[in-house]
Design a protein around this motif. Structure first.
Motif, short mmCIF file in Angstrom:
data_model
loop_
_atom_site.label_atom_id
_atom_site.label_comp_id
_atom_site.label_asym_id
_atom_site.label_seq_id
_atom_site.Cartn_x
_atom_site.Cartn_y
_atom_site.Cartn_z
N ALA A 194 -42.18 1.11 11.04
CA ALA A 194 -42.94 2.23 11.59
C ALA A 194 -42.05 3.44 11.80
CB ALA A 194 -43.61 1.82 12.89
N ALA A 195 -40.79 3.19 12.21
CA ALA A 195 -39.86 4.29 12.49
C ALA A 195 -39.45 5.02 11.23
CB ALA A 195 -38.63 3.76 13.23
N GLU A 196 -39.65 4.42 10.06
CA GLU A 196 -39.38 5.11 8.81
C GLU A 196 -40.44 6.17 8.54
OE1 GLU A 196 -39.11 1.98 5.93
OE2 GLU A 196 -36.92 1.84 6.18
N ARG A 197 -41.56 6.09 9.30
CA ARG A 197 -42.67 7.02 9.09
C ARG A 197 -42.76 8.08 10.19
NH1 ARG A 197 -47.75 3.95 6.53
NH2 ARG A 197 -46.70 2.27 5.39
N GLY A 198 -42.10 7.85 11.33
CA GLY A 198 -42.19 8.80 12.41
C GLY A 198 -41.82 8.19 13.75
N ALA A 237 -29.59 6.65 9.15
CA ALA A 237 -30.94 6.10 9.08
C ALA A 237 -31.16 5.35 7.78
CB ALA A 237 -31.96 7.24 9.21
N MET A 238 -30.40 5.67 6.74
CA MET A 238 -30.59 5.01 5.45
C MET A 238 -29.88 3.67 5.38
SD MET A 238 -32.61 6.95 3.78
CE MET A 238 -32.43 6.24 2.14
N SER A 239 -29.04 3.35 6.37
CA SER A 239 -28.19 2.16 6.26
C SER A 239 -28.83 0.91 6.85
CB SER A 239 -26.84 2.42 6.94
OG SER A 239 -27.02 2.57 8.34
N ILE A 240 -30.02 1.03 7.41
CA ILE A 240 -30.67 -0.12 8.01
C ILE A 240 -31.92 -0.48 7.21
CG2 ILE A 240 -31.86 -1.00 10.05
CD1 ILE A 240 -30.08 0.65 11.77
N ALA A 241 -31.96 -1.70 6.70
CA ALA A 241 -33.12 -2.16 5.95
C ALA A 241 -34.09 -2.87 6.90
CB ALA A 241 -32.68 -3.11 4.84
N CYS A 242 -35.37 -2.66 6.69
CA CYS A 242 -36.40 -3.31 7.49
C CYS A 242 -36.96 -4.51 6.74
CB CYS A 242 -37.54 -2.33 7.80
SG CYS A 242 -37.01 -0.78 8.56
N VAL A 268 -41.71 -8.05 15.92
CA VAL A 268 -41.94 -6.73 16.53
C VAL A 268 -40.81 -5.77 16.17
CG1 VAL A 268 -42.06 -5.51 18.74
CG2 VAL A 268 -43.42 -7.56 18.38
N GLY A 269 -39.58 -6.27 16.19
CA GLY A 269 -38.45 -5.43 15.82
C GLY A 269 -38.54 -4.92 14.39
N GLU A 270 -39.00 -5.78 13.48
CA GLU A 270 -39.09 -5.37 12.08
C GLU A 270 -40.30 -4.48 11.83
OE1 GLU A 270 -36.53 -5.77 10.08
OE2 GLU A 270 -35.67 -6.66 11.88
N ILE A 271 -41.39 -4.71 12.56
CA ILE A 271 -42.55 -3.81 12.47
C ILE A 271 -42.17 -2.43 12.99
CG2 ILE A 271 -44.89 -3.36 13.33
CD1 ILE A 271 -45.27 -6.43 13.39
N ALA A 272 -41.44 -2.41 14.11
CA ALA A 272 -40.98 -1.13 14.66
C ALA A 272 -40.04 -0.42 13.69
CB ALA A 272 -40.29 -1.37 16.00
N GLN A 318 -30.12 -0.34 17.90
CA GLN A 318 -29.49 -0.10 16.61
C GLN A 318 -30.28 0.94 15.81
OE1 GLN A 318 -29.99 -3.14 13.57
NE2 GLN A 318 -27.81 -3.01 13.04
N LEU A 319 -31.59 0.82 15.82
CA LEU A 319 -32.43 1.78 15.09
C LEU A 319 -32.27 3.18 15.67
CD1 LEU A 319 -35.64 -0.41 14.72
CD2 LEU A 319 -34.16 0.36 12.86
N ARG A 320 -32.23 3.26 16.99
CA ARG A 320 -32.07 4.57 17.62
C ARG A 320 -30.71 5.18 17.28
NH1 ARG A 320 -34.41 6.81 22.61
NH2 ARG A 320 -33.04 8.42 23.41
#
Length: 262
Positions: free
Chosen positions: A51-55, A7-12, A44-48, A115-117
């Motif tokens: 957002a996924a960094e928060r929950g 989870a730490m390897s992907i920058a938004c 939308v992908g970058e907003i998601a 990728q995020l998942r």
């Protein structure tokens, strides 16, 4: 390999103002687009991602809900090749009318969420175009909007602790009716509780989009109707009052229909 990402390897890289947007209490963020741009799905992908960094996050897309098993298989695929294989022959790639919804940029968005998942984030995709809920030949679009609103609401209800981030055509993302088009009735987003929903319209700042005009679907110019220099989330409602604010992404780039090969 996606399976080895952390989870730490992907920058938004969300648009300006998204952090403040995500600080708000509303659970549903609807983004109204003109179909067929590269910028809207990317945003939308970058907003998601942010957002996924928060929950928990649910990305809601205006695609036929009967495609949900295909998208679920795509999301569960271990690599890019097998993910693309799940889409071949589906209605996502064989639509008779290519109106911009099933674009290469949309495929990029699907890959971004996958990728995020795979990196460990709690994120999924929910489709809300009512392809199995028929409204009958004698009923107008207002019933279609009602069905679409129902599917959006179901995504929220099934995941009560998640932030729902929806991407839809401008009309469906509105929170108010359009007086000159009474057959539309209340748009889909207007069927959601207003206190839980933020709706942003992507600003029209010039450029091009792949969409349909005069029964022809192709690259078409977009006139600049908003400050061409503005960028990011601007929480000032447009003059027609249909949205809570705008999302300014700059001039658009047309994104043609996706092609995942034979």
């Amino acid at each position: 390999m996606l399976g080895f990402l952390t989870a730490m390897s992907i920058a938004c890289a969300p648009p300006d103002g998204v952090a403040e947007l995500l600080d708000r209490p509303e659970h549903v963020i609807m983004i109204g687009e003109s179909h067929g741009t590269a910028e809207a799905p990317r945003a939308v992908g970058e907003i998601a991602c942010a957002a996924a960094e928060r929950g928990r996050v649910v990305v809601a897309l205006e695609l036929g809900e009967t495609l949900q098993p295909t998208i679920d298989a795509f999301m569960a695929s271990p690599d890019q090749a097998s993910a693309l294989a799940t889409l071949r022959g589906s209605s996502l790639t064989t639509r008779a009318v290519q109106d911009g919804r099933t674009s290469r940029a949309l495929l990029d968005l699907l890959n971004r969420v996958r990728q995020l998942r795979a990196s460990g984030r709690d994120i999924s995709i929910n489709l809300f175009q009512p392809s199995s809920l028929g409204r009958g030949d004698s009923l107008d679009q207002a019933w279609y909007e009602l069905n679409m609103g129902y599917l959006l609401g179901r995504a929220r209800q099934l995941h009560p602790n998640a932030r729902v981030i929806g991407l839809a055509g401008n009309v469906h993302a509105r929170k108010t009716a359009i007086e000159r088009y009474p057959h539309i009735g209340l748009p889909a987003a207007a069927h959601l509780p207003a206190r839980e929903t933020i709706s942003l319209k992507i600003a029209q700042q010039g450029g091009e989009a792949w969409n349909c005009s005069n029964d022809t679907c192709a690259v078409n110019p977009s006139h600049a109707l908003y400050d061409e220099n503005a960028r990011g989330v601007i929480m000032t409602p447009p003059e027609d009052g249909g949205y809570d604010g705008v999302l300014a992404l700059g001039p658009w780039t047309a994104s043609p229909p996706l092609n995942v090969g034979p």
